[in-house]
Design a protein around this motif. Structure first.
Motif, short mmCIF file in Angstrom:
data_model
loop_
_atom_site.label_atom_id
_atom_site.label_comp_id
_atom_site.label_asym_id
_atom_site.label_seq_id
_atom_site.Cartn_x
_atom_site.Cartn_y
_atom_site.Cartn_z
N VAL A 169 -1.72 -5.85 -3.64
CA VAL A 169 -0.34 -5.61 -4.07
C VAL A 169 -0.28 -4.33 -4.89
CG1 VAL A 169 1.47 -6.46 -5.60
CG2 VAL A 169 0.43 -7.99 -3.96
N ALA A 170 -1.29 -4.19 -5.83
CA ALA A 170 -1.30 -2.99 -6.67
C ALA A 170 -1.44 -1.74 -5.80
CB ALA A 170 -2.46 -3.08 -7.66
N GLU A 171 -2.34 -1.87 -4.80
CA GLU A 171 -2.58 -0.74 -3.90
C GLU A 171 -1.29 -0.36 -3.17
OE1 GLU A 171 -5.61 -0.80 -0.51
OE2 GLU A 171 -6.75 -1.19 -2.35
N ARG A 172 -0.65 -1.41 -2.62
CA ARG A 172 0.60 -1.17 -1.87
C ARG A 172 1.64 -0.56 -2.79
NH1 ARG A 172 -2.08 -1.56 1.63
NH2 ARG A 172 -2.27 -3.06 3.34
N THR A 173 1.70 -1.12 -4.03
CA THR A 173 2.67 -0.60 -4.98
C THR A 173 2.41 0.88 -5.23
OG1 THR A 173 2.55 -2.75 -6.02
CG2 THR A 173 3.72 -1.06 -7.24
N ARG A 174 1.12 1.18 -5.40
CA ARG A 174 0.76 2.58 -5.66
C ARG A 174 1.15 3.45 -4.46
NH1 ARG A 174 -3.85 1.29 -7.66
NH2 ARG A 174 -5.00 1.74 -5.75
N GLU A 175 0.84 2.90 -3.27
CA GLU A 175 1.17 3.66 -2.06
C GLU A 175 2.68 3.90 -1.98
OE1 GLU A 175 -2.51 2.03 0.64
OE2 GLU A 175 -0.47 1.65 1.31
N LEU A 176 3.41 2.77 -2.33
CA LEU A 176 4.87 2.88 -2.29
C LEU A 176 5.35 3.94 -3.27
CD1 LEU A 176 6.39 -0.66 -1.90
CD2 LEU A 176 6.97 1.41 -0.65
N GLU A 177 4.70 3.89 -4.48
CA GLU A 177 5.09 4.87 -5.50
C GLU A 177 4.81 6.28 -5.00
OE1 GLU A 177 2.96 3.59 -8.89
OE2 GLU A 177 4.51 2.15 -9.51
N ASP A 178 3.60 6.39 -4.37
CA ASP A 178 3.24 7.71 -3.84
C ASP A 178 4.28 8.15 -2.80
OD1 ASP A 178 1.13 7.61 -5.42
OD2 ASP A 178 -0.41 7.37 -3.84
N ALA A 179 4.59 7.15 -1.91
CA ALA A 179 5.55 7.47 -0.86
C ALA A 179 6.87 7.88 -1.48
CB ALA A 179 5.73 6.26 0.04
#
Ligand code: ADP
Length: 678
Positions: free
Chosen positions: A428-438
């Motif tokens: 979830v943290a990874e996805r969140t980070r990816e989302l933030e990056d996106a």
């Protein structure tokens, strides 16, 4: 130990402990019926034992009475035997003829036979001679025994003689018969104070002469009142040594009516209880109803196991009683002691059994207790708590083992679940980070789009301005030509200045034209020419020169390509300007910018744009041509290289780059001569 012990003696705490203990409950389930059965058995045994015991006591006293009875009969028979023996003796028969010798003979015989009196009567019962000397004139024919003797048959009986009858035999006998009555509790009330009657065992036998004719009757007997020798003999016979339990004591008594006339029963002070009387109860049963008494009776001062039987006189009337008995207390005490010992032993065994059962149950329940402890430890947070080996292979032991197994499984599952949850968190943290990056990319993109839009507007404005500049330039150029024509040779002195104006106007024209070509490529696209790449690139230098503001940037040019390529001028310019701009941006501290062309074998031409700037990081190289990839933050759009690549690709060419961080970069544009995709 202290508090635990205290809690044991508090009933509430005990009850709580019991309620909480399966072990105690199971043990009670097992023990309770046993206990009830045992108590019932004990009670039954006590009751039954008591009855048997009573029966045995009764049997014994009854057989004691039988012995006493036999002896009494024997004693009566003995008196008869002795009188009969004397009646047949020569001395007596011979003495009959000699009247004077008779008293001597009788006295001798009385002493020899141990009788209290001996009388010689005539066949009608009248007294002939007697010892001790009796009152003359008394008739004895009324006694059954005398009557029997008169009929020729010896006979014996027990009779109660009145004081007068006794006194008639001898004053001494009457005196010896007297027994002073003592007040006795429980006896039938009486106002008499003295017993003057006597119980006499007497016998009579016929005396025959040599011819066989009845010539006299011999009448003798013994007084039983105060006859202690007689009663002691009965007692000694019935209660021989060792015939009674230790502490008990046998007694025998002869009653005249209800009064003790001969007894070995003692009073409190050791004196014989002569003159005391039997209880009313016994008297009623034995004397009045003529039954035997076989039971406990209160004798003088204690309870005796007693046997009474009536004594009948010669006419069949009950005149007294024969009694034997023994002190019941020591026997019942022995019985009570035995019972007590039995009960005690039982209780001891029950307690020991219960304790043993409890201890045993504790062993059996060890796995259970340990499991409860383990559960408490688990509840308190000790996840490592286990029952461990319990040394039992029964169902509970197996249960404990399986419980441990279950706990281990659970713990493992828990760990797996936790790991899973952790990895989920991480994902979830990874996805969140990816989302933030996106999101960041999206934000940057939006910013860049805005910037592009601005640039496009700026381009259009510039195009308008460039276009508008062309007209005044044309006017200036036209008028300059007109002026030169009009002046003719007069213009000679300003020829140099006019040429300068000419040059600068042409320059302005060129500049605006190139700007327009660059900004509105569509107007030129499709309009492919065979171009000298070096010439177009050199022209582009003019477009970017204004970007060089700070430290000096030297510019090297090396045009060796001999071939021309088919391409839209505007698009080639766009590509070159872009490469030049990037190169200048990469050298804020100054450096060398080199432009070169080479022939690309028979394919076409390569254009090289080389700088000595900051270079490109290795990890950025693969992304360089992606749209929106930029390291210039707000300054760049990240579109320059991607658009350039797309343009070049359309003509079958490509762009490559070589660079190392800090060591400058070289972009090579590969252009096909044909200008068509390969
Ligand atoms: P922009 O110039 O707007 O950033 P470009 O596509 O033209 O977009 O360039 C992409 C990125 O490539 C630049 O941001 C820069 O980091 C890198 N780059 C391009 N040319 C050079 C160069 N000559 N030296 C170093 N980096 C360069």
């Amino acid at each position: 130990m202290g508090p635990a012990f205290l809690s044991l003696i508090r009933p509430g705490a005990l009850l709580r402990r019991y309620r909480a203990s399966l072990r105690a409950k199971l043990v009670s389930i097992v023990i309770a019926p046993l206990l009830v059965a045992l108590v019932a058995l004990l009670l039954l045994m006590a009751l039954w034992g008591d009855r048997v015991f009573q029966a045995l006591l009764t049997y014994k006293v009854n057989s004691d009475l039988l012995v006493a009875h036999e002896y009494f009969e024997h004693m009566v028979g003995g008196v008869e035997d002795r009188v009969l023996q004397e009646a047949r003796s020569h001395a007596l028969v011979n003495g009959l003829g000699r009247g004077g010798a008779m008293p001597g003979i009788l006295a001798e015989a009385r002493r020899a036979h141990g009788l209290d009196f001996l009388q010689l009567l005539d066949p009608q019962g009248r007294l002939l001679a007697a010892t001790p000397a009796s009152a003359a004139g008394t008739e004895y024919a009324a006694w059954r025994v005398v009557a029997s003797a008169a009929a020729g048959r010896a006979d014996a009986a027990t009779d109660a003689w009145s004081a007068a009858q006794l006194a008639a035999v001898s004053g001494d006998l009457a005196r010896r018969a007297q027994v002073a009555l003592r007040p006795t509790a429980n006896a039938a009330p009486t106002d008499r104070t003295l017993e003057t009657r006597g119980m006499v065992v007497h016998a009579a036998a016929p005396v025959f002469d040599e011819a066989g004719a009845l010539v006299a009757i011999l009448h003798g007997g013994t007084l039983l009142n105060n006859n202690l020798g007689f009663i002691d003999t009965i007692n000694a016979l019935v209660y021989q040594p060792e015939s009674l339990p230790r502490g008990s004591q046998g007694t025998a008594t002869l009653f005249l009516d209800d009064t003790r006339i001969a007894t070995n029963v003692r009073l409190f002070h050791g004196e014989r209880a002569l003159g005391t009387r039997v209880s009313r109860e016994v008297r009623d049963k034995v004397l009045l109803r003529g039954e035997k008494w076989l039971d406990l009776a209160f004798v003088v001062n204690d309870w005796y196991m007693s046997a009474y039987e009536p004594i009948a006189d010669s006419r069949g009337r009950r005149i007294g009683m024969l009694y034997v008995g023994y002190l019941a207390r020591p026997i019942s005490q022995a019985k009570d002691l035995a019972l007590g010992v039995l009960v005690g032993l039982f209780l001891l065994l029950a307690v020991a059994g219960a304790l043993f059962s409890l201890l045993w149950a504790r062993r059996v329940f060890t796995p259970m207790t340990r499991m409860v402890g383990t559960m408490r430890a688990l509840k308190a947070g000790n996840a490592e708590a286990r029952v461990g080996p319990v040394g039992s292979e029964d169902e509970l032991g197996q249960l404990a083992g399986q419980f441990d197994q279950l706990l281990s499984d659970l713990q493992q599952r828990n760990a797996e679940l936790r790991d899973w949850a952790d990895s989920l968190d991480r994902k979830v943290a990874e996805r969140t980070r990816e989302l933030e990056d996106a999101n960041a990319v999206l934000r940057a993109t939006r910013q860049q789009l805005i910037t592009s839009e601005k640039l496009a507007v700026a381009g259009q404005l510039t195009a308008g301005v460039a276009h508008e500049i062309n007209n005044p330039i044309a006017v200036i150029q036209g008028n300059l030509d007109v002026a030169r024509e009009i002046l003719g040779p007069a213009a000679e002195p300003v020829r140099h200045e006019l040429r300068l104006i000419d040059e600068q106007v042409r320059r302005i024209y060129l500049l605006t034209n190139r700007l327009l070509q660059f900004i509105r490529p569509e107007e030129f696209a499709g309009n492919m020419e065979r171009l000298d790449v070096g010439e177009v690139a050199a022209g582009c230098l003019d477009l970017v020169r204004h970007l060089i503001k700070g430290p000096e940037i030297r510019i090297g040019q090396d045009w060796q390509a001999t071939r021309r390529v088919r391409i839209s001028r505007g698009e080639l310019q766009q590509v070159v300007v872009n490469l030049l701009t990037n190169a200048i941006h990469a050298m804020p501290e100054g450096g060398t910018l080199t432009l070169a062309t080479r022939d690309w074998e028979e394919h076409g031409v390569t254009l090289h744009v080389r700088d000595t700037g900051r270079g490109i990081r290795e990890e950025d190289l693969p992304n360089l041509f992606n749209p929106f990839f930029t390291t210039k933050k707000q300054m760049g759009t990240g579109l320059g290289l991607s658009i350039s690549y797309a343009l070049v690709e359309r003509y079958g060419g490509r762009i490559t780059v070589e660079s190392k961080l800090g060591q400058g970069a070289e972009f090579i544009v590969w252009l096909r001569e044909s200008g068509a995709p390969a």
